[in-house]
Design a protein around this motif. Structure first.
Motif, short mmCIF file in Angstrom:
data_model
loop_
_atom_site.label_atom_id
_atom_site.label_comp_id
_atom_site.label_asym_id
_atom_site.label_seq_id
_atom_site.Cartn_x
_atom_site.Cartn_y
_atom_site.Cartn_z
N MET A 179 37.15 34.43 31.00
CA MET A 179 36.29 34.72 32.13
C MET A 179 37.10 35.41 33.25
O MET A 179 38.25 35.08 33.47
CB MET A 179 35.68 33.44 32.70
N ARG A 180 36.45 36.32 33.91
CA ARG A 180 37.09 37.00 35.03
C ARG A 180 36.27 36.76 36.30
O ARG A 180 35.04 36.74 36.25
CB ARG A 180 37.21 38.50 34.78
N THR A 181 36.96 36.65 37.40
CA THR A 181 36.27 36.48 38.67
C THR A 181 35.69 37.81 39.12
O THR A 181 36.07 38.88 38.61
CB THR A 181 37.23 35.97 39.75
N VAL A 182 34.79 37.76 40.09
CA VAL A 182 34.19 38.99 40.59
C VAL A 182 35.25 39.90 41.19
O VAL A 182 35.16 41.13 41.09
CB VAL A 182 33.07 38.66 41.61
N ASN A 183 36.27 39.31 41.82
CA ASN A 183 37.34 40.11 42.39
C ASN A 183 38.14 40.82 41.30
O ASN A 183 38.49 42.00 41.43
CB ASN A 183 38.28 39.20 43.20
N GLU A 184 38.40 40.13 40.20
CA GLU A 184 39.14 40.72 39.07
C GLU A 184 38.32 41.85 38.42
O GLU A 184 38.86 42.89 38.06
CB GLU A 184 39.48 39.65 38.04
N VAL A 185 37.02 41.60 38.26
CA VAL A 185 36.15 42.63 37.68
C VAL A 185 36.10 43.86 38.57
O VAL A 185 36.11 45.00 38.10
CB VAL A 185 34.73 42.08 37.44
N SER A 186 36.06 43.65 39.87
CA SER A 186 36.04 44.76 40.82
C SER A 186 37.30 45.61 40.70
O SER A 186 37.23 46.84 40.66
CB SER A 186 35.89 44.22 42.24
N LYS A 187 38.45 44.95 40.62
CA LYS A 187 39.72 45.68 40.50
C LYS A 187 39.82 46.40 39.16
O LYS A 187 40.34 47.51 39.07
CB LYS A 187 40.89 44.72 40.66
N LEU A 188 39.32 45.75 38.11
CA LEU A 188 39.40 46.33 36.76
C LEU A 188 38.49 47.55 36.61
O LEU A 188 38.88 48.56 36.01
CB LEU A 188 39.02 45.26 35.73
N SER A 189 37.29 47.46 37.16
CA SER A 189 36.27 48.50 36.93
C SER A 189 36.18 49.55 38.03
O SER A 189 35.64 50.63 37.82
CB SER A 189 34.90 47.85 36.78
N GLY A 190 36.70 49.21 39.23
CA GLY A 190 36.55 50.13 40.35
C GLY A 190 35.21 49.98 41.05
O GLY A 190 34.91 50.73 41.98
N VAL A 191 34.39 49.03 40.60
CA VAL A 191 33.10 48.76 41.22
C VAL A 191 33.31 47.73 42.32
O VAL A 191 33.95 46.69 42.09
CB VAL A 191 32.08 48.23 40.19
N SER A 192 32.81 47.99 43.50
CA SER A 192 33.04 47.09 44.62
C SER A 192 32.36 45.74 44.40
O SER A 192 31.39 45.63 43.65
CB SER A 192 32.52 47.70 45.92
N ILE A 193 32.89 44.72 45.06
CA ILE A 193 32.30 43.38 44.96
C ILE A 193 30.86 43.41 45.48
O ILE A 193 29.97 42.79 44.89
CB ILE A 193 33.15 42.37 45.77
N ARG A 194 30.64 44.15 46.55
CA ARG A 194 29.29 44.24 47.10
C ARG A 194 28.32 44.85 46.09
O ARG A 194 27.18 44.40 45.97
CB ARG A 194 29.32 45.08 48.38
N THR A 195 28.79 45.87 45.34
CA THR A 195 27.93 46.49 44.33
C THR A 195 27.63 45.52 43.21
O THR A 195 26.50 45.44 42.72
CB THR A 195 28.60 47.76 43.78
N LEU A 196 28.63 44.76 42.76
CA LEU A 196 28.41 43.76 41.71
C LEU A 196 27.42 42.70 42.18
O LEU A 196 26.57 42.24 41.41
CB LEU A 196 29.74 43.11 41.32
#
Length: 246
Positions: free
Chosen positions: A1-18
């Motif tokens: 599992m990845r946190t929202v912060n990790e997913v944001s860094k990995l994908s380039g999609v902002s936390i707000r967008t997620l």
């Protein structure tokens, strides 16, 4: 599992967008931590990749959501379609790059009407006048064109395509010598006589745009046979190379 912060860094999609994707039901997190933070597994990340691909192809989010929720959604089929659409975008960008490079080399908006039907000539001329009316090449063309009738313009297009047809008949032979080079010389002379002064630099650039795809290539190949535009470009480059060496 990845946190929202990790997913944001990995994908380039902002936390707000997620967070927004979660809110509209486009991409829900797989789970939450005890503190309420979003967590995403590999399946969610794979879905995010699909979303980003559809976004790259300019699908609205509402349409992406509908597609992904469709009962018969086939990920492999969708990926194949996305690849093809991206290839088409790449081809279009390559044509635009070649088009822009041709203009840069010429120094003016090219007045080569061989890729246009006679009905589009007037519209193109108006556009060119607005953008490039101050250039010597356009002024020379405009002064000559104002005296021409529609029949005159149609005849010019017919004669120009006749030159490409002659070049097209030679495409199974050598582009760098013989009759092909004579027809390139005739092409250059015809452009100078009927459109504007066609220098070697301009001719070389025209050769590039003739073969770069889109309407230019399609019209030449339609008139002269498949592969004629690329053969003409090869013959033109050889002609210009030979002259630059002398």
């Amino acid at each position: 599992m990845r946190t929202v912060n990790e997913v944001s860094k990995l994908s380039g999609v902002s936390i707000r967008t997620l967070q927004y994707y979660d809110k509209i039901g486009l991409l829900h997190p797989t789970d939450h931590t005890e503190a309420g933070y979003r967590l995403y597994d590999d399946t969610a990340l794979a879905k995010l990749q699909q979303i980003l691909l559809f976004k790259e192809l300019e699908f609205p989010l509402s349409e992406i959501k509908r597609i992904l929720e469709c009962a018969d959604y086939d990920e492999n089929k969708a990926l194949s379609q996305q690849i093809r659409l991206l290839e088409l975008k790449k081809e279009r960008l390559e044509r635009l790059i070649a088009f822009a490079c041709g203009i840069k080399r010429i120094g003016v908006k090219r007045m080569d009407f061989s890729a246009f039907t006679t009905e589009r000539i007037q519209a193109y001329a108006e556009e060119a006048k607005a953008a490039w009316g101050h250039t010597p090449q356009y002024k020379a063309f405009e002064e000559a064109d104002v005296k021409r009738s529609q029949n005159d313009r149609r005849l010019m297009m017919t004669e120009l395509m006749a030159i490409f047809r002659e070049l097209g008949q030679l495409k199974d032979g050598a582009a760098e010598e013989g009759e092909a080079q004579l027809w390139v010389k005739k092409l250059k002379g015809y452009i100078t006589e009927n459109f504007y002064e066609c220098t070697d630099e301009i001719l070389r650039s025209l050769g590039t745009v003739y073969a770069c795809g889109g309407e230019f290539t399609e019209n030449i190949d339609r008139a002269a046979g498949e592969g004629s535009a690329k053969f003409a470009e090869k013959a033109i480059q050889a002609y210009c190379d030979r002259r630059s060496e002398n």
